[in-house]
Design a protein around this motif. Structure first.
Motif, PDB file in Angstrom:
ATOM      1  N   THR A 147       1.019  -0.975  -0.071  1.00 34.34           N
ATOM      2  CA  THR A 147       0.269  -0.263  -0.094  1.00 34.34           C
ATOM      3  C   THR A 147       0.791   1.114   0.102  1.00 34.34           C
ATOM      4  O   THR A 147       1.387   1.481   0.897  1.00 34.34           O
ATOM      5  CB  THR A 147      -0.919  -0.367   1.006  1.00 34.34           C
ATOM      6  N   PRO A 148       0.559   2.281  -1.051  1.00 34.69           N
ATOM      7  CA  PRO A 148       1.342   3.033  -0.970  1.00 34.69           C
ATOM      8  C   PRO A 148       1.377   4.121   0.551  1.00 34.69           C
ATOM      9  O   PRO A 148       0.023   4.143   0.740  1.00 34.69           O
ATOM     10  CB  PRO A 148       1.315   3.807  -2.047  1.00 34.69           C
ATOM     11  N   LEU A 149       2.987   4.836   0.434  1.00 35.78           N
ATOM     12  CA  LEU A 149       2.404   5.979   1.691  1.00 35.78           C
ATOM     13  C   LEU A 149       1.136   6.799   1.301  1.00 35.78           C
ATOM     14  O   LEU A 149       0.772   7.583   0.027  1.00 35.78           O
ATOM     15  CB  LEU A 149       3.715   7.132   1.651  1.00 35.78           C
ATOM     16  N   LYS A 150       0.883   7.045   2.394  1.00 40.49           N
ATOM     17  CA  LYS A 150      -0.053   8.033   2.196  1.00 40.49           C
ATOM     18  C   LYS A 150      -2.074   7.390   1.962  1.00 40.49           C
ATOM     19  O   LYS A 150      -2.743   8.205   2.157  1.00 40.49           O
ATOM     20  CB  LYS A 150      -0.517   9.345   2.105  1.00 40.49           C
ATOM     21  N   TYR A 232      -3.318   4.072 -15.513  1.00 46.54           N
ATOM     22  CA  TYR A 232      -2.148   3.810 -15.967  1.00 46.54           C
ATOM     23  C   TYR A 232      -1.851   4.545 -17.545  1.00 46.54           C
ATOM     24  O   TYR A 232      -0.891   4.215 -18.283  1.00 46.54           O
ATOM     25  CB  TYR A 232      -2.464   2.460 -16.268  1.00 46.54           C
ATOM     26  N   HIS A 233      -2.664   4.149 -18.250  1.00 41.17           N
ATOM     27  CA  HIS A 233      -3.108   5.580 -19.783  1.00 41.17           C
ATOM     28  C   HIS A 233      -2.230   5.852 -19.719  1.00 41.17           C
ATOM     29  O   HIS A 233      -1.089   6.197 -20.577  1.00 41.17           O
ATOM     30  CB  HIS A 233      -4.230   4.982 -20.235  1.00 41.17           C
ATOM     31  N   ASP A 234      -1.909   7.108 -18.195  1.00 40.58           N
ATOM     32  CA  ASP A 234      -1.478   8.174 -18.906  1.00 40.58           C
ATOM     33  C   ASP A 234      -0.042   8.445 -17.793  1.00 40.58           C
ATOM     34  O   ASP A 234       0.366   9.205 -18.322  1.00 40.58           O
ATOM     35  CB  ASP A 234      -2.287   9.372 -18.017  1.00 40.58           C
ATOM     36  N   ASN A 235      -0.397   7.336 -17.460  1.00 44.10           N
ATOM     37  CA  ASN A 235       1.096   7.618 -15.685  1.00 44.10           C
ATOM     38  C   ASN A 235       2.028   6.413 -15.952  1.00 44.10           C
ATOM     39  O   ASN A 235       2.578   6.571 -15.243  1.00 44.10           O
ATOM     40  CB  ASN A 235       0.077   7.813 -14.489  1.00 44.10           C
ATOM     41  N   ASN A 246      14.917   2.741  -8.293  1.00 49.63           N
ATOM     42  CA  ASN A 246      13.781   3.172  -9.126  1.00 49.63           C
ATOM     43  C   ASN A 246      12.585   3.603  -8.485  1.00 49.63           C
ATOM     44  O   ASN A 246      12.134   4.398  -9.788  1.00 49.63           O
ATOM     45  CB  ASN A 246      14.619   4.458 -10.043  1.00 49.63           C
ATOM     46  N   LEU A 247      12.026   2.050  -8.492  1.00 51.10           N
ATOM     47  CA  LEU A 247      10.449   1.366  -9.338  1.00 51.10           C
ATOM     48  C   LEU A 247       9.684   1.704  -7.737  1.00 51.10           C
ATOM     49  O   LEU A 247       8.865   0.786  -8.453  1.00 51.10           O
ATOM     50  CB  LEU A 247      10.905   0.083  -9.063  1.00 51.10           C
ATOM     51  N   ASP A 248      10.142   2.986  -7.196  1.00 51.65           N
ATOM     52  CA  ASP A 248       8.668   3.022  -6.140  1.00 51.65           C
ATOM     53  C   ASP A 248       7.344   3.495  -6.681  1.00 51.65           C
ATOM     54  O   ASP A 248       7.765   3.821  -7.682  1.00 51.65           O
ATOM     55  CB  ASP A 248       9.788   3.510  -5.158  1.00 51.65           C
ATOM     56  N   THR A 253       1.154   8.575  -8.181  1.00 48.43           N
ATOM     57  CA  THR A 253       3.027   8.684  -9.457  1.00 48.43           C
ATOM     58  C   THR A 253       2.703   8.540 -10.646  1.00 48.43           C
ATOM     59  O   THR A 253       1.927   6.726  -9.674  1.00 48.43           O
ATOM     60  CB  THR A 253       3.878   8.993  -8.075  1.00 48.43           C
ATOM     61  N   LYS A 254       3.457   8.968 -11.720  1.00 52.23           N
ATOM     62  CA  LYS A 254       3.951   8.038 -11.667  1.00 52.23           C
ATOM     63  C   LYS A 254       4.652   6.270 -11.936  1.00 52.23           C
ATOM     64  O   LYS A 254       5.111   6.103 -11.185  1.00 52.23           O
ATOM     65  CB  LYS A 254       5.076   8.557 -12.595  1.00 52.23           C
ATOM     66  N   ILE A 255       3.822   5.060 -12.283  1.00 53.84           N
ATOM     67  CA  ILE A 255       4.472   3.961 -12.836  1.00 53.84           C
ATOM     68  C   ILE A 255       5.145   3.261 -13.783  1.00 53.84           C
ATOM     69  O   ILE A 255       4.831   3.768 -14.865  1.00 53.84           O
ATOM     70  CB  ILE A 255       3.316   2.990 -12.505  1.00 53.84           C
ATOM     71  N   ILE A 256       6.759   3.416 -13.247  1.00 53.95           N
ATOM     72  CA  ILE A 256       7.504   2.790 -14.319  1.00 53.95           C
ATOM     73  C   ILE A 256       7.343   1.451 -14.775  1.00 53.95           C
ATOM     74  O   ILE A 256       6.751   0.496 -13.260  1.00 53.95           O
ATOM     75  CB  ILE A 256       9.290   3.303 -13.562  1.00 53.95           C
TER      76      ILE A 256
END
Lengths: 284, 101
Positions: A147-150, A232-235, A246-248, A253-256
Motif C-alpha cells: 500500500t503506498p504511503l498516504k 495507467y494509460h496516462d501515467n 528507482n521503482l517505488d 505517482t508515475k508507475i515505471i
C-alpha cells in the motif's frame, strides 16, 4: 445459467479450452484486472507452445489465489503465503514440470515474503506472477505491504504510514534472474514478457499492477476500474533496464514499467546436481 | 480509412477485416473494451443482461481490423474477434487455444 446459454448456442470463446468453464463466471468484481492477467497468461501458454500436461500452477489465498481454480491445467490452491514453498516441492519432486506461482501481493510479499526471498536466493526454477492491487482485497481492504504511503485502507483511516515494498527491487536483490513489471493495461507486452519468463530457467518474477475497483479505488476515491485503467494509460512509463532501486510506487505517482532484469545464474537443481557429481568423483 | 500520407504499398496491402463476437451474459459491464478499442468499434448498450449489467454493442462493425485487443483486455472472457474472410462453418470460431481438449 450463463454457461448453459453459451453451451446451448455453441458459442465458444477461444480461451474456453484453458478454463474450467463450470466455474465461470468467476468471483472477481467488475473492473478488476485479475481476469486480464489470466487472459494474458493463457495467451502466453499458447504462444510459448508449452505442453499443458507439463505445467503446474500454484496459488495461495486471496483474490488472485482463486486463479488456480479457474485454469484448466494441473493446479493447487495452497494455504496462505505457502504457494512458493509448495511449488518448490513440486519442482524438486518432478523437475520436468514448469511450475507457475500465480498469487497476489498480500500472499507472496507479506505472509509468504520469506519464501519469496529464499526461493529467489536459491534460484528455484519457477515463474512467479504477482498481481499487485495495493491492498488485501478479499478480506475487506486492509493495509498490505505494498500500500503506498498516504493511501487509505480500512485499517489505515488516516492514511498509510508504512513505506511500501518495491517488489522488483526485492526480487532483484535476492537474486531473481528475470524481473518485469506491467500494468493490466499493457496486455500485449505482459503476454510477451510471460512468454519470455516461461522460457527462462530460474526464478522469474512478473509483477502485474491491477486495478482494485471495490476496495483500493473506492476507499481512496479514485473512481472505478475504468478510471484506474485510464490512470495507467496516462501515467505508466516504459523504461526497460531501469535500476530497480528507482521503482517505488507512491500514491497516484508515475508507475515505471518494463523489463528490468534478465540475467543468467545456475538454477538450484543445476548447482545441486553439479555438487552431487563432484562429491561422487571423490573431490571433497 | 484515413491516412495522413498515402503509403506507397497501399494497393498491395489488404487491411484485415474482423467480426466481433460477444457473449452478453458473461459481461460485467466494466467498459474496458469500449474505452480501449483502437478503432472505436464498440459502445455500451442500453439493454441489460441476465446479471443486470449493460453489455457492449457493436457500433461500427466495418471498422474492426481483428486486432484482438478486446479479447485480451476483457477480464470476463466474454468478447473476441475473428477474421472476416475465415470460413464460418464452425460457428465463426477461432482455432481454440491450448492443445488439450
Amino acid at each position: 445459467m450463463t454457461v448453459l446459454k453459451a453451451v446451448k448456442s455453441r458459442v465458444k470463446h477461444p480461451m474456453d479450452n484453458l478454463l474450467r468453464m463450470d466455474r465461470i463466471p468467476h468471483i472477481w468484481c467488475p473492473g478488476c484486472g485479475i481476469g486480464i492477467a489470466v487472459s494474458a497468461f493463457a495467451a502466453a501458454l499458447d504462444k510459448a507452445k508449452i505442453d499443458l500436461d507439463k505445467v503446474a500452477i500454484v496459488s495461495g489465498i486471496g483474490c488472485t489465489g482463486r486463479v488456480a481454480g479457474y485454469v484448466k491445467i494441473d493446479s493447487f490452491h495452497t494455504t496462505h503465503g505457502r504457494a512458493i514453498a509448495f511449488a518448490t516441492g513440486i519442482k524438486l519432486g518432478n523437475p520436468e514440470i514448469k511450475v507457475v506461482v500465480f498469487s497476489g501481493d498480500g500472499d507472496l510479499i507479506s505472509i509468504g515474503g520469506n519464501h519469496f526471498i529464499h526461493a529467489a536466493r536459491r534460484n528455484m526454477d519457477m515463474l512467479v506472477i504477482c498481481v499487485n492491487n495495493f491492498i488485501y482485497a478479499m478480506t475487506g481492504g486492509q493495509v498490505a505491504p505494498t500500500t503506498p504511503l498516504k493511501a487509505y485502507a480500512t485499517t489505515s483511516p488516516f492514511g498509510c504510514v508504512e513505506p511500501p515494498f518495491n517488489i522488483p527491487y526485492i526480487a532483484d536483490s535476492s537474486g531473481a534472474v528475470y524481473v518485469a513489471r506491467w500494468t493490466a493495461l499493457h496486455v500485449r507486452r505482459l503476454t510477451n514478457s510471460l512468454v519470455e519468463a516461461l522460457n527462462k530457467r530460474g526464478f522469474s518474477v512478473v509483477e502485474v499492477i491491477s486495478p482494485c475497483a471495490m476496495y483500493y479505488s473506492r476507499i481512496n476515491r479514485l473512481g472505478d476500474g475504468l478510471d484506474m485503467m485510464k490512470f495507467y494509460h496516462d501515467n505508466a512509463e516504459i523504461k526497460h533496464g531501469e535500476d530497480t532501486k528507482n521503482l517505488d510506487i507512491g500514491f497516484q505517482t508515475k508507475i515505471i514499467v518494463g523489463k528490468f532484469v534478465d540475467r543468467e545464474r545456475p538454477s538450484y537443481l543445476e548447482s545441486y546436481n553439479r555438487w552431487l557429481s563432484e562429491m561422487k568423483d571423490g573431490t571433497p | 480509412m484515413k491516412y495522413w500520407r498515402t503509403p506507397y504499398d497501399l494497393d498491395k496491402i489488404e487491411v484485415p477485416k474482423g467480426k466481433v463476437h460477444i457473449i452478453k451474459d458473461r459481461c460485467k459491464g466494466c467498459g474496458f473494451c469500449v474505452e480501449f478499442c483502437p478503432r472505436d468499434v464498440l459502445e455500451m448498450s442500453e439493454e441489460f443482461n441476465s446479471k443486470g449489467y449493460h453489455p457492449p454493442r457493436v457500433k461500427n462493425p466495418e471498422n474492426c481490423v481483428n486486432c484482438g485487443l478486446c479479447e485480451m483486455i476483457c477480464p470476463e472472457f466474454a468478447i473476441w474477434s475473428t477474421a472476416k474472410g475465415e470460413k464460418e462453418g464452425k460457428g465463426g470460431q477461432q482455432v481454440p487455444r491450448g492443445n488439450k481438449g
